[in-house]
Design a protein around this motif. Structure first.
Motif, short mmCIF file in Angstrom:
data_model
loop_
_atom_site.label_atom_id
_atom_site.label_comp_id
_atom_site.label_asym_id
_atom_site.label_seq_id
_atom_site.Cartn_x
_atom_site.Cartn_y
_atom_site.Cartn_z
N ALA A 230 -21.21 -1.77 -10.38
CA ALA A 230 -22.13 -1.60 -11.50
C ALA A 230 -22.15 -2.85 -12.38
CB ALA A 230 -21.72 -0.38 -12.33
N VAL A 231 -21.00 -3.44 -12.63
CA VAL A 231 -20.93 -4.68 -13.44
C VAL A 231 -21.75 -5.78 -12.80
CG1 VAL A 231 -19.40 -6.54 -14.18
CG2 VAL A 231 -18.71 -4.16 -14.50
N THR B 265 -30.29 -2.72 -23.69
CA THR B 265 -29.43 -2.38 -22.55
C THR B 265 -28.64 -1.11 -22.82
OG1 THR B 265 -29.23 -4.75 -22.04
CG2 THR B 265 -27.65 -3.26 -20.99
N ALA B 266 -28.14 -0.98 -24.05
CA ALA B 266 -27.36 0.20 -24.40
C ALA B 266 -28.22 1.46 -24.33
CB ALA B 266 -26.78 0.04 -25.80
N ALA B 267 -29.47 1.35 -24.77
CA ALA B 267 -30.35 2.52 -24.77
C ALA B 267 -30.60 3.02 -23.35
CB ALA B 267 -31.67 2.19 -25.46
N VAL B 268 -30.96 2.10 -22.44
CA VAL B 268 -31.24 2.53 -21.07
C VAL B 268 -29.95 2.95 -20.36
CG1 VAL B 268 -33.33 1.14 -20.89
CG2 VAL B 268 -31.14 0.15 -20.19
N SER B 269 -28.83 2.29 -20.71
CA SER B 269 -27.55 2.67 -20.10
C SER B 269 -27.12 4.06 -20.55
CB SER B 269 -26.46 1.65 -20.47
OG SER B 269 -26.77 0.37 -19.96
N PHE B 270 -27.38 4.39 -21.82
CA PHE B 270 -27.02 5.70 -22.34
C PHE B 270 -27.80 6.80 -21.61
CE2 PHE B 270 -27.89 9.24 -25.26
CZ PHE B 270 -26.59 9.65 -25.55
N ILE B 271 -29.08 6.55 -21.41
CA ILE B 271 -29.89 7.54 -20.67
C ILE B 271 -29.34 7.71 -19.26
CG2 ILE B 271 -32.18 8.02 -19.73
CD1 ILE B 271 -33.34 6.50 -22.15
N PRO C 101 -12.89 17.69 -20.76
CA PRO C 101 -13.61 16.79 -21.67
C PRO C 101 -13.13 15.35 -21.56
CG PRO C 101 -13.05 18.82 -22.81
CD PRO C 101 -12.35 18.87 -21.48
N MET C 102 -11.82 15.18 -21.26
CA MET C 102 -11.27 13.83 -21.16
C MET C 102 -11.98 13.01 -20.08
SD MET C 102 -9.30 11.50 -22.18
CE MET C 102 -8.37 12.46 -23.38
N VAL C 103 -12.49 13.68 -19.05
CA VAL C 103 -13.19 12.97 -17.97
C VAL C 103 -14.42 12.26 -18.52
CG1 VAL C 103 -14.51 13.27 -15.84
CG2 VAL C 103 -12.35 14.49 -16.15
N PHE C 104 -15.21 12.97 -19.32
CA PHE C 104 -16.44 12.38 -19.85
C PHE C 104 -16.13 11.28 -20.88
CE2 PHE C 104 -17.41 16.76 -18.62
CZ PHE C 104 -18.44 16.53 -17.71
N VAL C 105 -15.08 11.48 -21.68
CA VAL C 105 -14.68 10.45 -22.63
C VAL C 105 -14.24 9.19 -21.90
CG1 VAL C 105 -13.02 9.85 -24.44
CG2 VAL C 105 -14.01 12.15 -24.38
N LEU C 106 -13.42 9.37 -20.86
CA LEU C 106 -12.92 8.23 -20.10
C LEU C 106 -14.04 7.49 -19.40
CD1 LEU C 106 -10.49 6.61 -19.11
CD2 LEU C 106 -10.21 8.26 -17.26
N VAL D 180 -17.33 -0.52 -21.37
CA VAL D 180 -16.65 -1.79 -21.06
C VAL D 180 -17.39 -2.51 -19.94
CG1 VAL D 180 -14.53 -2.80 -20.16
CG2 VAL D 180 -14.41 -0.97 -21.86
N ALA D 181 -17.82 -1.76 -18.91
CA ALA D 181 -18.51 -2.37 -17.78
C ALA D 181 -19.82 -3.03 -18.21
CB ALA D 181 -18.78 -1.32 -16.71
N VAL D 182 -20.60 -2.35 -19.05
CA VAL D 182 -21.88 -2.91 -19.51
C VAL D 182 -21.65 -4.13 -20.39
CG1 VAL D 182 -23.92 -2.44 -20.93
CG2 VAL D 182 -23.12 -0.73 -19.30
N LEU D 183 -20.62 -4.07 -21.25
CA LEU D 183 -20.32 -5.23 -22.10
C LEU D 183 -19.91 -6.43 -21.26
CD1 LEU D 183 -18.40 -3.57 -25.07
CD2 LEU D 183 -20.70 -4.61 -25.11
#
Length: 435
Positions: free
Chosen positions: A323-324, A363-369, A398-403, A410-413
């Protein structure tokens, strides 16, 4: 018209690349949520799957356990002279981890004479007195139905399971072939070592195939075997099937010497469903007993679990790396196409930080979607794996989604670093004059 056409083409390309970024993040999120969701829940699922293949704790009289350890003998190889009380077996359901104990069965192993209705006799036949599907009540008032029917769920049975309250028996496939008996025939059990003991005639209700040494044995209600051998209320083993937490370093240290643990470690171990802590608590409630882990089951569980988790974590890491790389290439292409627009922004007074925030925001907007859609797809894929592989659903923590959210951020940054660096190097004068 030319400029409008160029702007239209640029917008079309930008929309396509943003869609690809969203798709890349979506796929990465889906795989990550699937893999990590299964990783966090696979321990219980593997434990439940492996527990269908017999007991993982065996309870024996202390002297019998010592002999087994010294000489490697197993229950049934010789007739024991030391016993536990069958009436104590239900105390297993009074320990702290009683709800983790899914089944247990007391057993009395003796070698008896078996005579068929045609007069054929087999001497020294391994006979196991046990519970088939018996309802017992513990001192806490809890009723439990348990027995070898729950312990030997993999047996292939021709006919039906025997009843605990009837003169019925089940015969292993090898022994049945040797004796020439089938379902509906009768057998007579006799203690060949003492003619004064009573004999019992039983009806064969089932022929079972276990795939191991049990195929040469005969199973009958414990009360009948105790009657034939004059060993009232005596058993020489209790098999226990329990849902346990895979062993770690603490569990291994405790198994060797629980009293050598620090107070904090001892409390952690005692209050965790390790096989060794459950065995320890069984010893506390059954007088004169030693409870031992079936090491092969525990070792297999730990090995399979660690390898399965390792494979899934590696797949998650590789997916994030892919993905990076993909997002970085797409952003680089996008910046190259938009260099004139970005240079124009800088020319009219936009600072580098503002331009970088604009690109990052898009980038954050499309990545969030993509991440939200991917999380939903990943959850569905995890449930599919759970039902196909384990026959049950996966508990999505829930920890799965947080992680996954942190990892994708981090990957997008990381993927954006090269593109942001290229923005800082843009010089409006050179770009706008095509230099």
């Amino acid at each position: 018209m030319f400029f409008l056409r160029m702007i239209r083409q640029s917008l079309h390309h930008q929309m396509g690349r943003r869609a690809l970024i969203a798709l890349t993040v979506c796929l990465s999120a889906a795989v990550s949520v699937t893999m990590l969701g299964v990783v966090f829940d696979v321990g219980d699922k593997l434990n439940a799957e492996l527990s269908t293949y017999g007991s993982n704790i065996v309870v024996q009289p202390k002297s019998q356990a010592v002999v087994s350890n010294l000489y490697g003998s197993t229950a049934g190889s010789t007739d024991s002279t030391e016993f536990l009380h069958e009436s104590d077996a239900s105390k297993i359901k009074t320990i702290f981890w009683s709800y983790n104990i899914t089944a247990f069965a007391p057993e009395l192993h003796r070698h008896l004479e078996v005579t068929t209705s045609t007069g054929q006799t087999a001497h020294d036949t391994e006979t196991v007195g046990t519970w088939f599907h018996k309802t017992v009540q513990s001192s806490t008032g809890e009723s439990t139905t348990t027995g070898v029917k729950d312990m030997r769920s993999w047996w292939k049975v021709t006919g039906q399971w025997a009843s605990d309250d009837a003169n019925e028996t089940m015969v292993g496939s090898t022994l049945a072939q040797q004796l020439g008996v089938s379902v509906g025939d009768t057998l007579t059990l006799t203690d060949g070592t003492d003619a004064t003991h009573p004999s019992r005639t039983l009806t064969v209700t089932g022929i079972y195939e276990s795939g191991d040494d049990d195929d040469t044995a005969l199973y009958a209600p414990s009360a009948i075997v105790q009657d034939v051998t004059a060993l009232a209320d005596d058993i020489d083993e209790i098999e226990v099937k329990a849902l346990t937490t895979p062993d770690n370093d603490l569990a291994r240290r405790a198994a060797k010497d629980p009293l050598g643990l620090s107070q904090e470690d001892w409390e952690t171990w005692y209050c965790t469903a390790y096989a060794s802590s459950i065995a320890y608590q069984i010893e506390e409630v059954i007088p004169g007993a030693v409870a031992k882990q079936v090491r092969q089951v525990q070792a297999l569980e730990g090995t399979v679990l660690s390898k399965t988790q390792a494979v899934m974590i590696v797949m998650t890491v590789l997916t994030l790396i892919a993905a990076v790389i993909a997002v970085a290439n797409l952003m680089a292409a996008s910046i190259a196409e938009r260099s004139a627009q970005l240079a124009l922004l800088k020319a009219v007074g936009a600072r580098n930080g503002e331009v970088c925030r604009l690109v990052l925001g898009e980038t954050a907007a499309v990545s969030f979607i993509g991440a939200v859609v991917g999380a939903g797809v990943g959850s569905a894929m995890a449930q599919l794996i759970g039902h196909v592989v384990f026959g049950t659903s996966i508990s999505m923590r829930p920890m799965v989604f947080v992680l996954v959210a942190v990892l994708l951020t981090v990957a997008v940054l990381v993927a954006s670093l090269a593109s942001l660096a290229s923005i800082l190097k843009l010089h409006p004068a050179e770009v706008l004059h095509d230099r």
